[in-house]
Write a protein that holds these residues in place. Structure first.
Motif, short mmCIF file in Angstrom:
data_model
loop_
_atom_site.label_atom_id
_atom_site.label_comp_id
_atom_site.label_asym_id
_atom_site.label_seq_id
_atom_site.Cartn_x
_atom_site.Cartn_y
_atom_site.Cartn_z
N GLU A 52 0.85 -1.18 0.00
CA GLU A 52 0.00 0.00 0.00
C GLU A 52 0.90 1.23 0.00
O GLU A 52 1.85 1.32 0.78
N ALA A 53 0.58 2.19 -0.87
CA ALA A 53 1.32 3.45 -0.92
C ALA A 53 0.73 4.41 0.10
O ALA A 53 -0.47 4.64 0.11
N LEU A 54 1.58 4.94 0.98
CA LEU A 54 1.11 5.86 2.02
C LEU A 54 1.91 7.16 1.93
O LEU A 54 3.15 7.15 1.94
N LEU A 55 1.19 8.24 1.82
CA LEU A 55 1.82 9.53 1.55
C LEU A 55 2.49 10.10 2.81
O LEU A 55 1.94 10.02 3.90
N ARG A 56 3.65 10.67 2.62
CA ARG A 56 4.39 11.30 3.71
C ARG A 56 4.72 12.74 3.33
O ARG A 56 4.97 13.03 2.16
N TRP A 57 4.72 13.61 4.34
CA TRP A 57 5.12 15.00 4.11
C TRP A 57 6.16 15.38 5.15
O TRP A 57 5.85 15.48 6.33
N HIS A 58 7.37 15.58 4.68
CA HIS A 58 8.41 16.09 5.56
C HIS A 58 8.62 17.56 5.21
O HIS A 58 9.31 17.90 4.26
#
Ligand code: C2E
Ligand code: MG
Ligand code: MG
Ligand code: MG
Length: 290
Positions: free
Chosen positions: A59-65
């Protein structure tokens, strides 16, 4: 006296409101800059077939750094992106990146799928079908390697229109699943009308599976209902041996969770694929925990 208390209460409330609103506004602006600066990227969480003990994909899970805010979780920024319309840009990025990764994995271990979360507003966008079609064409991903996840509430609103849209997606050859199953609408009627391939049991039912007989009963019921309707079942949030045993005993098809691996960067997932798809000598399925 009551009056002054009330006033103080009001002040406190509005101060807190202001802080929430200010962070929201700041995140909204930060997001737009963040996208341009390449601060958004995908993590991938492995999914395993419990019968064949094979890796099926991720599953692709979005990250924001964010340079400004540090790590911001999707549970915070996705709703904001939805309400300000930024989800369109973000959603396109996720879809495209996820498909590019799936194409790359295909060279290592053919047939792995990538699951992408689709938000309500993204799905309701008039050109959503067109976007999916172009991404498939431009990335060259095998459509059957792409799975789109929708929550029950997203599927249920505008049910009539959604059936058409979901059918069009099925015609393109993509797989469709229902995320967080069991937490949304209780009507099960839609399951037989919608061209769905799989349902994902929400991790709130998995967490206490072994100790809470209600959760065990619900999970069991979901699995057997899904199978009667010829749907696959994926359990999310599997963290322990006991949960896995329970699910495997009940013939749950697939699982993901910290027991196997947490979401990881794209490069790490590629190594993971090599390690667990029989391409390296020491590969041992399901030996990841601990
Ligand atoms: P979800 O789609 O239900 O994703 C599963 C969440 O459970 C992920 O949180 C994952 O990191 C977490 N998780 C996985 N295994 C375990 C486990 O064993 N134990 C526990 N306690 N948690 C586990 P994450 O990555 O923070 O994502 C949260 C939600 O944000 C997602 O829920 C999804 O609704 C949304 N989201 C994430 N990425 C995207 C995206 O690209 N687009 C959209 N529209 N939504 C996204
Ligand atoms: Mg999901
Ligand atoms: Mg979920
Ligand atoms: Mg969720």
């Amino acid at each position: 006296q009551a009056k002054s208390e009330g006033k103080a209460g009001y002040q406190f409330f509005s101060q807190e409101m202001n802080q929430v609103t200010m962070r929201r506004v700041a995140l909204e602006t930060g997001m737009r800059q963040g996208l341009a600066r390449g601060e958004f990227y995908l993590y991938f969480q492995p999914q395993w077939d419990l019968k064949t003990l094979r890796l099926t994909g991720a599953e692709a899970l979005l990250r924001w750094h964010s340079a400004e805010f540090g790590m911001v979780g999707p549970d915070e920024f996705i709703p904001i992106a939805e309400s300000c319309g930024f989800i369109f840009d973000l959603g396109d990025l996720v879809l495209r990146e996820a498909c590019l990764h799936a194409v790359a994995w295909d060279g290592v271990c053919p047939g792995l799928k990538v699951a992408v979360n689709i938000s309500g507003r993204q799905f309701r966008q008039p050109d959503f079908l067109q976007t999916v079609a172009s991404v498939i064409e431009e990335t060259g991903v095998r459509p059957s390697s792409l799975e789109l996840e929708f929550t029950e509430s997203v599927i249920m609103e505008r049910a009539e229109k959604n059936i058409d849209a979901l059918q069009a997606l099925k015609k393109m050859g993509v797989r469709l699943s229902i995320d967080d199953f069991g937490t949304g609408y209780s009507s099960l009627n839609y399951l037989k009308h919608f061209p769905i391939d799989a349902i994902k049991i929400d991790r709130s039912f998995i967490a206490d599976l072994v100790t809470d007989s209600d959760d065990a009963a619900i999970a069991e019921a979901i699995i057997s209902m899904a199978h009667s309707l010829k749907l696959k079942v994926i359990a999310e949030g599997v963290e322990s041996d006991d949960q896995l045993d329970f699910l495997a005993d009940r013939r749950c098809d697939e699982a993901q969770g910290f027991y196997f691996a947490p979401p990881m960067p794209g490069e790490d997932f590629t190594s993971y694929v090599k390690r667990f798809s029989g391409l390296e000598d020491d590969s041992k399925p399901l030996s990841v925990a601990g």
